[in-house]
Design an enzyme around this catalytic site. Structure first.
Site, PDB file in Angstrom:
ATOM      1  N   GLU A  25      10.428 -65.795  -2.778  1.00 52.13           N
ATOM      2  CA  GLU A  25      11.023 -67.129  -2.934  1.00 52.13           C
ATOM      3  C   GLU A  25      12.077 -67.384  -1.855  1.00 52.13           C
ATOM      4  O   GLU A  25      12.521 -66.455  -1.178  1.00 52.13           O
ATOM      5  CB  GLU A  25      11.658 -67.249  -4.321  1.00 52.13           C
ATOM      6  CG  GLU A  25      12.681 -66.161  -4.610  1.00 52.13           C
ATOM      7  CD  GLU A  25      13.726 -66.572  -5.626  1.00 52.13           C
ATOM      8  OE1 GLU A  25      14.472 -67.529  -5.328  1.00 52.13           O
ATOM      9  OE2 GLU A  25      13.822 -65.924  -6.687  1.00 52.13           O
ATOM     10  N   LYS A 159      18.394 -62.956 -15.397  1.00 55.55           N
ATOM     11  CA  LYS A 159      19.764 -62.909 -14.889  1.00 55.55           C
ATOM     12  C   LYS A 159      20.732 -62.668 -16.057  1.00 55.55           C
ATOM     13  O   LYS A 159      20.604 -63.263 -17.119  1.00 55.55           O
ATOM     14  CB  LYS A 159      20.092 -64.201 -14.148  1.00 55.55           C
ATOM     15  CG  LYS A 159      19.224 -64.351 -12.897  1.00 55.55           C
ATOM     16  CD  LYS A 159      19.597 -65.560 -12.064  1.00 55.55           C
ATOM     17  CE  LYS A 159      18.750 -65.600 -10.804  1.00 55.55           C
ATOM     18  NZ  LYS A 159      17.398 -66.121 -11.017  1.00 55.55           N
TER      19      LYS A 159
END
Length: 308
Positions: A25, A159
């Site tokens: 990404e 995360k």
């Protein structure tokens, strides 16, 4: 659809010859790390993938095209340009149609990878259900993408700033397998532990590659998560990082930070509160994920080629 895609020669050659490819990404470059660490990390990660037998395909949107693989100057643009938009599924068509520059999130990278015929993707951590998500309904589009797009994602879990329990519940509802790569516990990005288990543990690239092929051979749509904990030597303590996150969350609330601003704000705060240790951990886990993704891509492609 194909008219929107452009490929570097390296990636085109790999795809035409059924060689293993790993998607990467660009949001981590444009929004996840400061310069120059971001560009250094991007180049090192690409090389790690090559060193482990696969071809890297860093994905971004530029000049009305979906770039599958970026040149050094294009990588530099994503690393330094302050006007790079953060692109998920809802923004994809707009950024492409308007000719703006857009960095792809996990969701957008998965979309582009599947369009290009790439089924393996390495990232840092996935998005998920935000803390207090039951009040705000702030749920990352990464989760719904994983339910519908045939790309396996190697990550160090979700995360740490997210509600990991609810994230895993949501993934279960969407039918997304959460594989622990050499771990029984779902990692929490900066830390190896989270207090939550994985759906199944797999210890070899070959077994993961076989599972990927089997899943898609059966016509079971959607991706899968390959949760790969940060190496022990680079990991932060779970309890310590949790205390830091609580402090950063309180600041985010005070400053009315919401939506797609939450993650960059939180990561920046955590970096400051850990005196930069979190950035070093972030870089280490991305490199580790790239290595594992390349090995799995090699195994997956070998299995897929045998079935052709």
């Amino acid at each position: 659809m194909k008219q929107y895609l452009t490929f570097t020669e390296e990636v085109r050659h790999a795809l035409e010859n059924n060689l293993p490819v790993v998607a990467l990404e660009t949001t981590i470059i444009s929004h996840g790390m400061p310069y120059p660490q971001n560009i250094e990390m991007a180049k090192e990660v690409e090389q790690i993938i090559r060193d482990n037998g696969a071809v890297p395909a860093t994905i971004g949107i530029m000049d009305g095209k979906i770039k599958i693989g970026l040149t050094d100057s294009e990588l530099e643009e994503f690393a330094t340009n302050k006007n790079v938009a953060k692109v998920s599924r809802r923004d994809f068509a707009y950024i492409l149609a308007s000719g703006k520059i857009g960095a792809t999130t996990v969701a957008a990278t998965m979309i582009a990878a599947e369009m290009a015929g790439i089924h393996m993707f390495a990232t840092g951590g996935i998005g998920g259900v935000h803390r207090e998500g039951e009040i705000t309904w702030d749920v990352s589009a990464d989760l719904t993408e994983l339910a519908q797009t045939d790309v396996a994602v190697v990550c160090a879990g979700a995360k740490s700033i997210l509600d990991i329990g609810r994230t895993l519940e949501y993934l279960e509802t969407q039918g997304v397998p959460v594989v622990g790569y050499r771990t029984d516990e779902f990692p929490s990005f900066f830390a190896r532990k989270s207090g939550f288990g994985v759906d199944m543990r797999i210890d070899t690239p070959e077994e993961v590659g076989k599972m990927m092929n089997t899943k898609w051979d059966l016509g079971l749509k959607g991706g899968m998560i390959i949760a790969n904990p940060v190496p022990e030597s680079d990991a932060l303590n779970h309890e310590e990082i949790e205390a830091v996150i609580q402090k950063a969350l309180a600041e985010a609330k005070e400053n009315n930070i919401a939506g797609k601003q939450v993650t960059p704000f939180m990561l920046d705060k955590v970096k400051k509160l850990t005196e930069g240790k979190s950035l070093a951990t972030n870089i280490a886990l991305v490199k580790h994920n790239a290595e594992v993704a390349a090995k799995i891509a090699v195994a997956y492609q070998k299995e897929a080629n045998q079935g052709k």
